[in-house]
Design an enzyme around this catalytic site. Structure first.
Site, PDB file in Angstrom:
ATOM      1  CG  LEU A   1      -2.137  -0.798   1.050  1.00  0.00           C
ATOM      2  CD1 LEU A   1      -2.987  -0.788   2.382  1.00  0.00           C
ATOM      3  CD2 LEU A   1      -3.172  -0.513  -0.223  1.00  0.00           C
TER       4      LEU A   1
ATOM      5  N   GLY B   1       2.790   4.360   0.926  1.00  0.00           N
ATOM      6  CA  GLY B   1       2.717   4.844   2.307  1.00  0.00           C
ATOM      7  C   GLY B   1       2.227   6.347   2.179  1.00  0.00           C
ATOM      8  CD  GLN B   2      -0.200   5.909  -0.912  1.00  0.00           C
ATOM      9  OE1 GLN B   2      -0.024   5.117  -0.130  1.00  0.00           O
ATOM     10  NE2 GLN B   2      -0.068   5.464  -2.247  1.00  0.00           N
ATOM     11  CB  THR B   3       0.269  11.128   4.885  1.00  0.00           C
ATOM     12  OG1 THR B   3       0.576  11.828   3.815  1.00  0.00           O
ATOM     13  CG2 THR B   3       1.543  10.588   5.637  1.00  0.00           C
TER      14      THR B   3
ATOM     15  CG  ASP C   1      -0.869   7.958  -3.896  1.00  0.00           C
ATOM     16  OD1 ASP C   1      -2.063   7.903  -3.713  1.00  0.00           O
ATOM     17  OD2 ASP C   1      -0.201   8.843  -3.253  1.00  0.00           O
TER      18      ASP C   1
END
Lengths: 183, 1171
Positions: free
Chosen positions: A69, A71-73, B592
């Protein structure tokens, strides 16, 4: 006798239960490589699904469900459901990336504050040991302030995902801890 | 076991050495075969090229000899077999298959005996050469034109090889008896030349695993080196060399992964060496042969060639030995499967196959089979992976060997290799298709029943290659393609039964296989850079998100903004479109980045459209997008066993407050869940849209093939229809808007297959979309479901969203349309009716009043001595009310809709409607107290004449247009009255249309619409004036209903219960109106989500429709409240109230009503406050 013993253990440890493990870390740390390196045991499926990297592997009688996943905050709230069932966190650090060591440390500690992760074991891979200038595991540990972690089983393992070194050792440790603490 | 096998192999080789008698003969045969190929070549070549080739051939002659000798030696070992005769008569594809079997077996055999490297390499090379020559026979002369270029390239590549082989010439001088030795040396030399394989050997002895990595990297380095050297001299050669070496290195990588997995010390480097060396040898031999060969027509009868027969024998032998050594090496299991199927195919296809051979083969097969059955499954995984790697190796060595196979193997798995290797001309692709089908239909050939989609997939992959591979002359690739896709196919099967083949599968689409991505120049515009990288098509996303590079991310924004149109798509479909055209990067942070920028662009495109957007912020979109992708992963990734439920998903998003996930309606989240889970996002192939590397210079065309063939693995192939405007940028928007894609050619309708996730969906035919098999959602799949991808590439998405439904139910402009402005003079007149003592009164006996009094009331100036009560009349008249009556059951279902003539009297107590009005005869009566004469209407004793209970004026709103309160306001008039009935009969729609018809027939100027908190009425008046009077009177009395107004009435006048002062009421109305407006905004926001939803399943659509209806009803009520308040406020402010408004205190004095009887709060106003 041995069979009986092991089957008993199997039952005790709930072999069929899948343990959810998160792989986290900054980008370029080698998470994906490690994830695929982890498939030392039997790999269950292959077909690629569009989406995130998820692998299931059987290791030492345990079924591990490993989610990469990142490591985005920003999406942290959303992780809660994934945190909740998480048995362990594998944090991958690029040992050569001294500049971002502080960022990694911050991310790690922030993440470990999540309530849902209080019981999760932490395995840190000081990755990219094959490269020149890589910090040693103890140096990385220092950089990451791992000693500050209280009430948590953690371990740091020097690894080289490319070479496949250290992965098994780390996973062995993790499995032992999980078996001890959670099963 | 291994040892004995090795010994056996060695023995074979040695014996072949001693038996050199048949050399001459074999050589001729080979030459003949070669001549076939040459014939093709010559036919399509210009004279100049021919010369060149011959010259090269001369150089290579000696080497070729050596190679042939090896082959012959092997051949001679085994006896005779007539199998080949059949093959020559059958079509090319069958021959190919045979050869495949051979090579497979041999190579696998080799893998069993890593120590017997030399021997196996020989047999391998032998088979390969045979394979090549025979398979080339299958080249269709029709395709020559297309393959001309290919051939040309092939020829060009030869000088390179001759360069290498020149050094080896020394070796060839050695005696024949030393063949083995010389081969070894040769190998080493070759490796030195190309791959510095000395190192490999060294490493090999140390640690196989890690060293192989070194080797691969070394190869990569070398590759660059080689290419650089070549580039100076022969630019055209460069891609060839590169690709070849790529292939080798690739192969190595695959090896590594496999050896790692199987934890078996594989000497992968050796294999590579072998393949490299054989490659060169073969090339040289080929050239040599071609030089010697006479130009005969391709159809040379080689049926009786002893060498080919031998090959067969060797193979069956090796299969046998493989089978016998199954226990010692699980890898063989796969080979068994594969070869068995392949052989079976051959048998099936060849009717005139030599029975003897057949028998022998069957025996072998049986042996294998029995072994297999005895063998427990735990090894299957290893088996699979290793065999696929073997195949990979095999293929790579093939391609190396036939120097013209410039395609590098992108394939890390067999499937990919198939694609990359496929040199299919269209004919051959058809052939291979046939083969698949036949194989699968043959009961013995497959493990159990083969699911059809797989076959389709194989077919499509091979057929898809046909275009791009047309340029290749060598139809050998057909062979390889068939074998490899077959391999992939069977491995898929295995996956189902056991476990896995290659973890790297599906990860082929990597930039490393492509030409290096151009680096943006300083100050380069986004567009120009995007144009540059457009050839990477779906990989653009990967390129642009690779690092946190501001420039590239800006280009990504540019790309998403300009090449997509998400504006009117729901976010889940927009995401689908994105994933369709843009490959998701592998690393989570990269994913992302892509999602973040997608969300940004999506939000921007929606923000512009402020009416329709329900989105609050970029981060909200991102949050949802991320959730959707997680959900997609969670649901479809077979590695994830614990699936998120809809409830979990909804709660998860809805609990979020940081990103405003909580303000997204749960219904919409439910829709998201349904949509994502109803169809998996498949992978698509857009290699046909005219971008890619096809348009590039020749120099990278080899890479093109690599690139494209890599993409073959992706499954849904979309073809360009006709000639299309040239695309300079990979712009999905353009592709879709110009309808550049059409699936019709490649996806004929196939009957739904049971067990597939969504039978009606086109993407079912994708091999890769089947990962959802774990999640069996086929149960609730309906044939009404939408095939979303069909709509995407037909650009018809907007036709299937629910906007029209929303518009039918709601008009956003509704709030802004002004309601009928009351005539305030008229209003004042009616208001004065309250105030004046003089007027009309409705006289009713107390006992009767009780029967009609359904509202709270007060009696002003009550005197007990009068038995009658009075209701002050504000307005009265006869009207026609729109009504609906149930028909008699005898007549049947259905309702009668008609205008009912009624008499309405608006009084201080409420609105009374009488169905019978004969008794209404006003009399002038002089009040005894005030001496003022009033009109009195006396309500007769007896049964109630009321058409319906007294209507409270409080909250009444009269309007001139039925659309004031939104499109639905007066449409469900009938539904409400006959709700049960319509539900039972389902004739809702009919009624609706009937009643609309009835209403619309009338002069709109005479129509009056009244909305109370609970009911709606449609009245038809005699004239417009009358209608307007009603509107004014009703609104005025509603405005001041329950307010302390200075009423002057006769004694015993009944009024509705008073509650508040006018000022107080106005203040409340204003406040309430503001609140309602806020609420309306929230509801409209919610509604806007519905506007663009594209529910895939019909079930979801129905659910959404129901929700929409509910929402519309809520909205309508809100609008009613808002507008009503507006009207009241308007009237209250504008009606001449001078001296008429009194404070409650004064009012009490005037009316002598005790405070206790007049509660100040509005607890009686139930209807208004409740929503």
């Amino acid at each position: 006798m041995g069979n009986l013993f092991s089957s008993m253990f199997d039952r005790l440890w709930g072999v069929n239960k899948e343990l959810r493990i998160l792989i986290l870390g900054l980008d370029g740390a080698g998470k994906t490589t490690i994830l695929y390196r982890l498939q030392i045991g039997e790999v269950v499926t292959t077909k690629p699904t569009i989406g995130f990297n998820v692998e299931t592997l059987s290791y030492k009688n345990l079924k591990l469900n490993v989610w990469d996943l990142g490591g985005q905050t920003s999406i942290r709230p959303y992780w809660r459901c994934y945190y909740a069932d998480t048995s362990a966190v594998i944090f991958v650090v690029d040992s050569t990336d001294k500049d971002r060591m502080a960022t990694a440390s911050k991310e790690l500690h922030l993440m470990l504050q999540e309530e849902e992760l209080q019981d999760a074991a932490l395995l840190v891979f000081a990755n990219k040991q094959d490269q020149v200038g890589a910090l040693s595991a103890s140096e990385v540990s220092k950089e990451l302030n791992l000693v500050e972690l209280k009430d948590r089983s953690w371990s740091i393992v020097a690894s080289s995902a490319i070479k496949g070194e250290g992965i098994t050792e780390g996973l062995d440790w993790l499995i032992d801890v999980i078996k001890e603490e959670q099963l | 076991m291994n040892n004995s096998l090795a010994a056996r192999l060695k023995l074979r080789i040695f014996s072949s050495h001693s038996n050199t008698g048949g050399n001459e003969k074999n050589r001729t045969t080979l030459n003949k075969k070669k001549s076939i190929e040459d014939d093709d070549d010559v036919a399509i070549e210009s004279g100049e090229e021919e010369d060149r080739r011959t010259r090269l051939d001369l150089n290579l002659q000696d080497i070729g000899n050596l190679e042939i000798r090896d082959i012959e030696n092997n051949n001679d070992y085994d006896g005779t077999s007539s199998e080949y005769s059949t093959s020559s008569e059958s079509d090319g594809s069958i021959t190919i298959n045979r050869n495949i079997v051979n090579t497979n077996t041999v190579i696998e055999n080799k893998s069993n005996n890593p120590h017997n490297n030399n021997g196996s390499s020989k047999s391998e090379s032998f088979n390969q050469s045979d394979l090549r020559s025979t398979s080339e026979r299958t080249l269709d002369p029709k395709k020559m034109k297309q393959t001309k270029f290919q051939t040309l390239k092939k020829k060009i590549s030869i000088p390179e090889l001759s360069l290498i082989s020149g050094k080896r010439n020394n070796n060839t001088a050695q005696p024949i008896s030393n063949t083995e030795e010389s081969l070894k040396t040769l190998k080493t030399k070759t490796s030195n030349n190309i791959l510095s394989s000395n190192n490999e050997y060294k490493y090999n002895s140390i640690d196989t695993r890690s060293m192989s990595e070194y080797t691969s990297s070394e190869i990569n380095d070398k590759k660059i080196l080689v290419s650089r050297t070549q580039i100076k001299k022969k630019a055209q050669v460069l891609p060839v060399m590169n690709s070849e070496i790529d292939l080798v290195s690739f192969d190595l990588k695959t090896r590594i992964s496999h050896s790692r997995k199987s934890s078996e010390p594989y000497t992968s480097e050796k294999f590579v060496n072998n393949s490299v060396s054989t490659n060169i040898d073969l090339n040289s031999s080929k050239t040599q042969l071609s030089r010697k060969s006479s130009l005969t027509f391709p159809k040379v009868n080689i049926s009786n060639d002893p060498d080919t027969l031998t090959i067969r024998k060797v193979h069956s032998d090796s299969i046998g030995s493989v089978a016998s050594s199954v226990y010692s090496n699980p890898d063989i299991l796969t080979s068994k499967n594969e070869s068995r199927t392949l052989m079976k195919t051959r048998i099936d296809n060849n009717d005139n196959v030599n029975p003897k051979i057949n028998r022998g083969r069957s025996r072998t097969l049986d042996a294998i089979e029995s072994k297999k059955h005895r063998h427990p499954s735990p090894f299957h995984r290893k088996k699979n992976s290793s065999s696929s790697s073997l195949t990979a190796r095999l293929v790579s060595s093939y391609s190396n060997k036939f120097g013209h196979s410039r395609s590098t193997s992108g394939g890390q798995t067999s499937t990919h290799i198939v694609n990359s290797k496929t040199n299919n001309s269209s004919t051959s692709s058809i052939n291979s298709k046939t083969d698949y089908t036949k194989t699968s239909s043959s009961p013995r050939a497959s493990h159990g029943s083969l699911p059809r989609p797989k076959i389709v997939k194989s077919n499509s992959s091979s057929s898809s290659t046909s275009n791009l591979t047309r340029r290749r002359s060598s139809s050998l690739a057909n062979t390889i393609s068939s074998i490899v896709s077959f391999r992939g196919f069977s491995s898929f099967n295995n996956v189902k039964q056991t476990s896995n083949d290659d973890p790297n599968q599906g990860k082929t689409l990597s930039l490393s296989d492509l030409p290096p991505v151009p680096i943006p120049k300083p100050n380069e515009t986004y567009k120009s850079y995007l144009t540059k990288i457009s050839n990477y098509q779906q990989l653009i996303g990967v390129i642009l998100t690779e690092a946190d590079d501001e420039y590239k991310l800006n280009v990504l924004d540019y790309f998403l903004e300009n090449c997509f149109n998400f504006a009117e798509l729901p976010v889940d479909v927009a995401l689908r479109v994105l994933l369709m055209f843009v490959e998701l990067p592998k690393e989570t942070q990269q994913i992302d980045r892509l999602l973040q920028h997608f969300s940004k662009v999506y939000y921007q495109q929606h923000y512009k459209d402020s009416i329709h957007t329900g989105w609050k912020s970029e981060s909200q979109v991102y949050f949802i997008v991320f959730s959707l992708l997680i959900l997609h992963t969670d649901y479809y990734n077979p590695n994830n066993k614990d699936k998120m439920t809809k409830h979990q998903f909804i709660n998860l998003v809805h609990e979020d407050t940081e990103s405003n996930g909580n303000i997204i309606p749960k219904e919409i989240l439910s829709y998201f869940y349904d949509n994502i889970t109803s169809q998996e996002s498949p992978k698509f192939d857009f290699s046909k849209i005219g971008l890619g590397f096809d348009n590039q210079e020749q120099s990278i065309s080899s890479r093109t093939e690599n690139f494209k063939s890599n993409k073959q693995m992706s499954t849904l192939e979309l073809h360009l229809t006709n000639s299309s405007p040239a695309l300079t940028i990979y712009s999905p928007k353009l592709i879709l808007s110009n309808s550049l894609l059409s699936q019709s050619a490649h996806f004929p309708f196939v009957p739904p297959i049971i067990g597939r996730s969504n039978s009606s969906s086109l993407s079912n035919y994708l091999g890769y979309s089947s990962t959802s098999q774990l999640v069996n959602n086929s149960a609730n799949a309906s044939k009404d479901d939408i095939d979303i991808y069909h709509h995407i590439y037909n650009n018809t998405l907007l036709d299937i969203n629910m906007e029209s439904d929303v518009n039918k139910m709601w008009d956003v402009q509704c709030i802004n349309t002004p309601i009928y402005r009351n005539n305030f003079d008229q209003c004042s007149k009616y208001f004065s009716a309250f105030l004046e003592f003089k007027g009309g009164y409705f006289k009713i006996h107390r006992s009767q009043f009780e029967s009609i009094a359904n509202l709270n009331y007060e009696i002003i100036n009550e005197t007990k001595d009068d038995d009658c009560l009075y209701l002050k009349i504000i307005h009265l008249g006869d009207i026609h009310e729109f009504s609906c009556a149930k028909k008699s059951f005898l007549v049947g279902n259905g309702n009668k809709i008609f205008w009912k003539h009624e008499y309405a009297i608006l009084t201080s107590y409420g609105l009374l409607i009488f169905s019978n009005f004969d008794w209404i005869q006003p009399k002038l009566v002089v009040d005894e107290d005030t001496k003022i004469s009033n009109y009195i209407i006396e309500y007769p004793q007896g049964p109630s004449q009321l058409a319906e209970p007294t209507i409270d004026t409080y909250g009444l709103l009269a309007m001139v247009s039925m659309d004031e309160l939104g499109p639905l306001a007066f449409q469900n008039l009938v539904d409400k009255q006959n709700k049960e009935d319509s539900e039972e009969n389902g004739n809702n729609g009919l009624l609706l249309s009937n009643h609309m018809e009835l209403i619309c027939k009338e002069d709109p100027d005479k129509l009056l619409y009244i909305r109370s908190p609970t009911k709606k009425y449609v009245w038809k008046c005699q004239s417009k004036t009358e209608r307007d009077e009603w509107i004014d009177s009703i609104n005025v009395s509603a405005t001041f209903s329950k307010c302390y107004v200075k009423l002057r009435t006769i004694c015993n006048t009944v009024i509705s219960l008073l509650g508040t002062s006018v000022e107080c009421r106005i203040a409340k109305l204003i406040k309430s109106k503001q609140e309602k407006i806020e609420k309306l905004k929230r509801l409209e926001l919610r509604l806007s989500f519905y506007r663009h939803v594209i529910p895939i399943s019909s079930k979801t659509r129905n659910e959404l429709h129901g929700q929409l209806l509910q929402l519309a009803v809520q909205l309508e009520y809100l609008i009613y409240e808002i507008k009503r308040n507006a009207v009241y406020i308007d009237i209250a402010k504008n009606v001449n109230q001078k001296d008429t408004l009194v404070s409650s205190e004064n009012f009490l004095k005037l009316n002598e009503i005790s405070l206790s009887k007049c509660p100040t709060d509005e607890h009686n106003n139930v209807n208004v406050t409740s929503s």
